[in-house]
Design a protein around this motif. Structure first.
Motif, mmCIF file in Angstrom:
data_model
loop_
_atom_site.group_PDB
_atom_site.id
_atom_site.type_symbol
_atom_site.label_atom_id
_atom_site.label_comp_id
_atom_site.label_asym_id
_atom_site.label_seq_id
_atom_site.Cartn_x
_atom_site.Cartn_y
_atom_site.Cartn_z
ATOM 1 N N SER A 227 17.366 -1.684 -0.844
ATOM 2 C CA SER A 227 16.201 -1.040 -2.501
ATOM 3 C C SER A 227 15.051 0.413 -1.599
ATOM 4 N N ALA A 228 14.762 -0.774 -0.025
ATOM 5 C CA ALA A 228 13.927 0.952 0.240
ATOM 6 C C ALA A 228 13.862 1.720 -0.347
ATOM 7 N N PRO A 229 15.233 2.467 0.101
ATOM 8 C CA PRO A 229 15.045 4.402 0.172
ATOM 9 C C PRO A 229 15.170 4.780 -1.557
ATOM 10 N N ARG A 230 15.316 3.626 -1.954
ATOM 11 C CA ARG A 230 15.484 4.697 -3.500
ATOM 12 C C ARG A 230 14.328 4.239 -4.235
ATOM 13 N N GLN A 231 13.108 3.063 -3.270
ATOM 14 C CA GLN A 231 11.829 3.429 -3.956
ATOM 15 C C GLN A 231 10.780 4.080 -3.453
ATOM 16 N N ARG A 232 11.205 4.524 -2.319
ATOM 17 C CA ARG A 232 10.628 5.359 -1.757
ATOM 18 C C ARG A 232 10.632 6.726 -2.189
ATOM 19 N N TRP A 233 11.660 7.131 -2.822
ATOM 20 C CA TRP A 233 12.453 7.943 -3.801
ATOM 21 C C TRP A 233 12.307 8.374 -4.949
ATOM 22 N N LEU A 234 11.899 7.025 -5.618
ATOM 23 C CA LEU A 234 11.598 7.195 -6.967
ATOM 24 C C LEU A 234 9.831 6.581 -7.050
ATOM 25 N N ALA A 235 8.930 6.454 -5.499
ATOM 26 C CA ALA A 235 7.851 6.220 -5.626
ATOM 27 C C ALA A 235 6.779 7.703 -5.543
ATOM 28 N N ALA A 236 7.531 8.499 -4.758
ATOM 29 C CA ALA A 236 6.808 10.041 -5.012
ATOM 30 C C ALA A 236 7.369 10.678 -5.831
ATOM 31 N N ARG A 237 8.591 10.612 -5.941
ATOM 32 C CA ARG A 237 8.927 10.899 -7.913
ATOM 33 C C ARG A 237 7.635 11.123 -8.622
ATOM 34 N N ILE A 238 7.139 9.782 -9.061
ATOM 35 C CA ILE A 238 6.159 9.733 -9.699
ATOM 36 C C ILE A 238 4.813 9.468 -9.426
ATOM 37 N N ALA A 239 4.584 10.161 -8.590
ATOM 38 C CA ALA A 239 3.069 10.545 -7.813
ATOM 39 C C ALA A 239 2.636 11.720 -8.027
ATOM 40 N N GLN A 240 4.634 12.806 -8.070
ATOM 41 C CA GLN A 240 4.848 14.330 -7.761
ATOM 42 C C GLN A 240 4.437 14.500 -9.413
ATOM 43 N N ALA A 241 5.362 13.638 -10.025
ATOM 44 C CA ALA A 241 4.777 13.533 -11.060
ATOM 45 C C ALA A 241 3.648 13.532 -12.000
ATOM 46 N N GLN A 242 3.197 12.764 -11.255
ATOM 47 C CA GLN A 242 1.062 11.997 -11.907
ATOM 48 C C GLN A 242 0.398 13.485 -11.830
ATOM 49 N N GLY A 243 1.165 14.167 -10.874
ATOM 50 C CA GLY A 243 0.055 14.744 -10.233
ATOM 51 C C GLY A 243 -0.656 14.496 -9.104
ATOM 52 N N ARG A 244 -0.168 13.265 -8.254
ATOM 53 C CA ARG A 244 -1.326 12.355 -7.021
ATOM 54 C C ARG A 244 -0.707 12.712 -6.107
ATOM 55 N N PRO A 245 -1.296 12.505 -4.788
ATOM 56 C CA PRO A 245 -0.667 12.304 -3.322
ATOM 57 C C PRO A 245 0.624 11.435 -3.281
ATOM 58 N N ASP A 246 1.238 11.222 -2.496
ATOM 59 C CA ASP A 246 2.193 9.833 -2.096
ATOM 60 C C ASP A 246 1.887 9.629 -0.853
ATOM 61 N N ALA A 247 1.432 8.298 -1.516
ATOM 62 C CA ALA A 247 0.397 7.408 -0.200
ATOM 63 C C ALA A 247 2.265 7.435 0.759
ATOM 64 N N ALA A 248 1.975 7.337 2.062
ATOM 65 C CA ALA A 248 3.308 6.513 3.431
ATOM 66 C C ALA A 248 2.562 5.413 3.390
ATOM 67 N N VAL A 249 4.591 4.268 3.198
ATOM 68 C CA VAL A 249 3.965 3.214 2.532
ATOM 69 C C VAL A 249 5.198 2.526 3.874
ATOM 70 N N GLU A 250 4.009 1.768 5.186
ATOM 71 C CA GLU A 250 5.327 0.879 6.186
ATOM 72 C C GLU A 250 5.730 -0.470 5.441
ATOM 73 N N HIS A 251 6.850 -0.212 5.613
ATOM 74 C CA HIS A 251 7.993 -1.836 5.241
ATOM 75 C C HIS A 251 8.095 -2.421 6.546
ATOM 76 N N LEU A 252 7.865 -3.829 5.647
ATOM 77 C CA LEU A 252 8.980 -4.506 6.876
ATOM 78 C C LEU A 252 9.305 -5.559 6.161
ATOM 79 N N HIS A 253 10.647 -5.743 6.132
ATOM 80 C CA HIS A 253 11.306 -6.704 5.946
ATOM 81 C C HIS A 253 11.660 -7.522 6.428
ATOM 82 N N VAL A 254 11.740 -9.424 6.504
ATOM 83 C CA VAL A 254 11.453 -9.995 7.221
ATOM 84 C C VAL A 254 13.448 -10.731 7.246
ATOM 85 N N PRO A 255 13.545 -11.179 8.120
ATOM 86 C CA PRO A 255 14.955 -12.012 8.034
ATOM 87 C C PRO A 255 14.366 -13.338 7.350
ATOM 88 N N LEU A 256 15.591 -13.127 6.632
ATOM 89 C CA LEU A 256 15.731 -14.847 5.260
ATOM 90 C C LEU A 256 15.976 -16.151 6.387
#
Ligand code: GLU
Length: 327
Positions: A227-256
């Protein structure tokens, strides 16, 4: 102030796998000098009393957070604002009504799609992962929508190509950066933003909340890596639509954590909650359970400050931890 977070869904008591991920989230935030937030993802499947139990168990293993937890059920205005901003920026059809059932989508996904290669020389069509939405309801006329509304309430989907500024029907690609898994790339389909039962969809709520809370470090189970790539994409598109910067996010997906059969740990796998473990064997004090979880992560035992000092996300185990049925 940059922040990390843990975002449990209050569907039941936290088990060892959830607690282990929560500990990693807390350690990752503390070791990198971030604030740490707790967010209750209570948009659906809530079990009454579970939230309070979860907070008690998280405190019991030694975690603390820097502000009162927020609940997604109280944040509808933010999600609505994001949808309104996407429509204002890209036109009303940037978020469209979808009347498809899961079955419709599965059937449409197995049929040939417009744009699919029809002869051997044509380039292959992009890979469509299971559940990938083929765009059936994109472009319905108002009359068609009115007719379908009589049969079934609509979900809301984003027209990913339109919002990305790509030709109709094309499929954007996106990437996310993960401290364990490196760069992860995926296709973005027309994601659901609101479900047809009226609940805000997880993918929308999570990116709106992370942005609103200043979260720039997302730690969670690796079942959500896709889910991470599409969430980053959606976050960037919403930030752009709201006229604010899209902060870089680091992920850490922990093995189950897996059970002895190699399946994802679940409550039916025996004593897997703090209360069950203490009842089974008084040697399993809170500290002993926490130390066992830290050991499974290759980290030193209590005090937690030692684990913070030793924490290195890149050195975490890359394989799932198999819980043998007892600690
Ligand atoms: N609420 C999700 C879960 O409990 C986690 C979502 C996230 O951290 O993005 O699995």
């Amino acid at each position: 102030m940059p922040a990390g977070r843990y975002a449990p869904s209050p569907t039941g008591t936290l088990h060892l796998g959830n607690l282990r991920t929560a500990i990693v989230a807390w350690l990752a935030a503390r070791a990198s000098g971030r604030d740490f937030w707790l967010r209750i993802e209570d948009l659906d499947r809530v079990r009454s009393g579970a939230e309070a139990e979860q907070l008690t168990d998280l405190r019991a293993v030694g975690l603390e957070w820097d502000a009162a937890p927020v609940r997604q059920s109280e944040r509808s205005a933010l999600y609505e604002g994001a949808v309104a901003a996407l429509r204002a920026a890209h036109g009303p059809d940037a978020v469209y009504e979808c009347f498809c059932s899961r079955k419709d989508i599965a059937q449409a996904g197995s049929a040939p799609q417009a744009g699919d290669a029809t002869d051997d020389d044509a380039p292959p069509a992009p890979l469509r992962p299971p559940g990938f939405y083929p765009g059936t309801c994109r472009g319905l006329t108002e009359a068609e929508r009115a007719e379908r509304r009589r049969e079934r309430p609509a979900a809301l989907r984003i027209d990913a190509a339109r919002v990305a500024g790509l030709p109709e029907g094309s499929v954007p690609e996106a990437s996310a950066r993960d401290l364990l898994h490196g760069e992860v790339t995926g296709l973005v389909d027309d994601l659901v933003l609101r479900r047809n039962d009226g609940a805000w969809a997880y993918n929308l709520a999570v990116v709106v909340d992370d942005a609103a809370q200043g979260v720039d470090q997302v730690v969670r189970g690796d079942d959500l890596l896709d889910s991470a790539p599409r969430q980053r994409w959606l976050a960037a598109r919403i930030a752009q639509a709201q006229g604010r910067p899209d902060a870089a996010v680091e992920h850490l997906h922990v093995p189950l954590v897996l059970n002895a059969q190699g399946r994802r740990l679940a409550k039916r796998d025996g004593a897997v909650t703090l209360a069950d473990l203490a009842a089974e064997d008084p040697a399993w004090t809170l500290e002993a359970v926490r130390d066992r979880l830290l050991a499974s992560l290759g980290l030193p035992a209590s005090p937690l400050a030692d684990a913070v000092a030793a924490f290195d996300p890149a050195a975490l185990p890359r394989e799932p931890w198999v819980f043998p049925g007892r600690l």
